[in-house]
Design a protein around this motif. Sequence first.
Motif, short mmCIF file in Angstrom:
data_model
loop_
_atom_site.label_atom_id
_atom_site.label_comp_id
_atom_site.label_asym_id
_atom_site.label_seq_id
_atom_site.Cartn_x
_atom_site.Cartn_y
_atom_site.Cartn_z
N CYS A 269 -5.93 6.73 -16.75
CA CYS A 269 -4.95 5.65 -16.77
C CYS A 269 -3.59 6.24 -17.13
CB CYS A 269 -5.33 4.59 -17.80
SG CYS A 269 -6.81 3.68 -17.34
N SER A 270 -2.57 5.75 -16.47
CA SER A 270 -1.24 6.28 -16.71
C SER A 270 -0.21 5.17 -16.50
CB SER A 270 -0.95 7.44 -15.76
OG SER A 270 0.38 7.86 -15.88
N GLY A 271 0.53 4.83 -17.53
CA GLY A 271 1.62 3.88 -17.39
C GLY A 271 1.19 2.44 -17.52
N HIS A 272 2.06 1.56 -17.05
CA HIS A 272 1.88 0.12 -17.18
C HIS A 272 2.31 -0.54 -15.87
CE1 HIS A 272 1.45 -3.34 -19.98
NE2 HIS A 272 2.24 -3.93 -19.10
N ALA A 273 1.55 -1.50 -15.41
CA ALA A 273 1.89 -2.22 -14.18
C ALA A 273 1.99 -3.71 -14.46
CB ALA A 273 0.83 -1.96 -13.11
N ILE A 274 2.87 -4.37 -13.73
CA ILE A 274 3.01 -5.82 -13.80
C ILE A 274 3.03 -6.34 -12.36
CG2 ILE A 274 4.53 -7.76 -14.41
CD1 ILE A 274 5.54 -6.06 -16.76
N GLU A 275 2.21 -7.38 -12.10
CA GLU A 275 2.19 -8.02 -10.79
C GLU A 275 2.76 -9.42 -10.90
OE1 GLU A 275 -1.27 -7.85 -7.98
OE2 GLU A 275 -1.30 -10.01 -8.36
N VAL A 276 3.62 -9.77 -9.97
CA VAL A 276 4.21 -11.10 -9.90
C VAL A 276 3.81 -11.70 -8.56
CG1 VAL A 276 6.37 -12.39 -9.91
CG2 VAL A 276 6.15 -10.36 -11.34
N ARG A 277 3.27 -12.90 -8.60
CA ARG A 277 2.87 -13.58 -7.37
C ARG A 277 3.91 -14.65 -7.04
NH1 ARG A 277 -3.02 -13.64 -6.08
NH2 ARG A 277 -3.76 -11.68 -6.94
N ILE A 278 4.55 -14.47 -5.91
CA ILE A 278 5.59 -15.40 -5.47
C ILE A 278 4.92 -16.44 -4.57
CG2 ILE A 278 7.81 -15.68 -4.33
CD1 ILE A 278 7.80 -13.84 -6.88
N ASN A 279 5.02 -17.70 -4.99
CA ASN A 279 4.40 -18.79 -4.25
C ASN A 279 5.44 -19.76 -3.71
OD1 ASN A 279 1.70 -18.01 -4.81
ND2 ASN A 279 1.87 -18.89 -6.84
N ALA A 280 5.12 -20.39 -2.59
CA ALA A 280 5.95 -21.47 -2.04
C ALA A 280 5.53 -22.75 -2.74
CB ALA A 280 5.75 -21.58 -0.53
N GLU A 281 6.15 -22.97 -3.89
CA GLU A 281 5.85 -24.16 -4.67
C GLU A 281 7.10 -24.55 -5.46
OE1 GLU A 281 2.38 -22.72 -6.68
OE2 GLU A 281 3.53 -21.74 -8.24
N ASP A 282 7.17 -25.81 -5.81
CA ASP A 282 8.37 -26.35 -6.45
C ASP A 282 8.13 -26.55 -7.95
OD1 ASP A 282 10.63 -27.68 -7.23
OD2 ASP A 282 10.52 -29.22 -5.68
N PRO A 283 8.65 -25.64 -8.77
CA PRO A 283 8.46 -25.76 -10.22
C PRO A 283 9.03 -27.05 -10.80
CG PRO A 283 9.30 -23.58 -9.67
CD PRO A 283 9.38 -24.42 -8.43
N ALA A 284 10.07 -27.61 -10.18
CA ALA A 284 10.69 -28.83 -10.68
C ALA A 284 9.81 -30.06 -10.44
CB ALA A 284 12.05 -29.04 -10.03
N HIS A 285 8.80 -29.92 -9.60
CA HIS A 285 7.89 -31.03 -9.28
C HIS A 285 6.44 -30.60 -9.47
CE1 HIS A 285 11.64 -32.30 -7.26
NE2 HIS A 285 11.28 -33.46 -7.75
N ASP A 286 6.14 -30.13 -10.68
CA ASP A 286 4.77 -29.78 -11.07
C ASP A 286 4.14 -28.74 -10.14
OD1 ASP A 286 2.74 -29.99 -12.96
OD2 ASP A 286 1.68 -31.54 -11.81
N PHE A 287 4.97 -27.83 -9.62
CA PHE A 287 4.50 -26.72 -8.78
C PHE A 287 3.80 -27.20 -7.51
CE2 PHE A 287 5.03 -24.93 -12.96
CZ PHE A 287 5.70 -23.74 -12.71
N ARG A 288 4.24 -28.34 -6.99
CA ARG A 288 3.63 -28.82 -5.75
C ARG A 288 4.01 -27.88 -4.61
NH1 ARG A 288 7.27 -33.95 -4.82
NH2 ARG A 288 6.08 -34.53 -6.64
N PRO A 289 3.13 -27.73 -3.61
CA PRO A 289 3.41 -26.83 -2.49
C PRO A 289 4.73 -27.18 -1.81
CG PRO A 289 1.13 -27.54 -2.43
CD PRO A 289 1.82 -28.36 -3.50
N SER A 290 5.39 -26.16 -1.28
CA SER A 290 6.68 -26.33 -0.62
C SER A 290 6.61 -25.73 0.78
CB SER A 290 7.78 -25.64 -1.45
OG SER A 290 9.03 -25.77 -0.82
N PRO A 291 6.02 -26.47 1.72
CA PRO A 291 5.94 -25.97 3.09
C PRO A 291 7.31 -26.01 3.76
CG PRO A 291 5.10 -28.22 2.98
CD PRO A 291 5.41 -27.80 1.57
N GLY A 292 7.44 -25.27 4.83
CA GLY A 292 8.68 -25.25 5.58
C GLY A 292 8.86 -23.94 6.32
N THR A 293 10.09 -23.66 6.69
CA THR A 293 10.41 -22.43 7.40
C THR A 293 11.23 -21.53 6.49
OG1 THR A 293 10.40 -23.58 9.51
CG2 THR A 293 11.53 -21.45 9.44
N VAL A 294 10.82 -20.29 6.37
CA VAL A 294 11.57 -19.32 5.59
C VAL A 294 12.81 -18.95 6.39
CG1 VAL A 294 11.52 -16.98 4.62
CG2 VAL A 294 9.47 -18.43 4.50
#
Length: 132
Positions: free
Chosen positions: A9-34
Amino acid sequence: STAQDDVRCSGHAIEVRINAEDPAHDFRPSPGTVMKAVFPAGDGIRVDTHIEAGSTVPPFYDSLLAKIVVHAEDRTAALAAARNALANCTIEGVETNLTVHRTLLDDAQFMAGGVDTTWFERFNAAREQSHG
């Protein structure tokens, strides 16, 4: 072939998962076009994604847009690398949880480590109060 005893083992890793969801509305899905998708790059950064400008995010499936993984020599350096990676990430056209991750990486309890699986609920409630 590599034996388990040869793995180090060497070092430290952090993973961030980016989701299409709206944090202002209880993380509801945010479909659409990127409309725009810019991801970080460089040493110690890995991005796994399937999106680019023009991609459609349907409402029917998992809202995962990308995984960003950073690796550095220790937790402090990995947190700094994660902050920098997210500062260089832009996704427009759908709501995402990018802002939540950016705020989370600056939280004193999270930076200190040792948070448990119930911590995010408390963090998010405080975050919502400060924005509501």
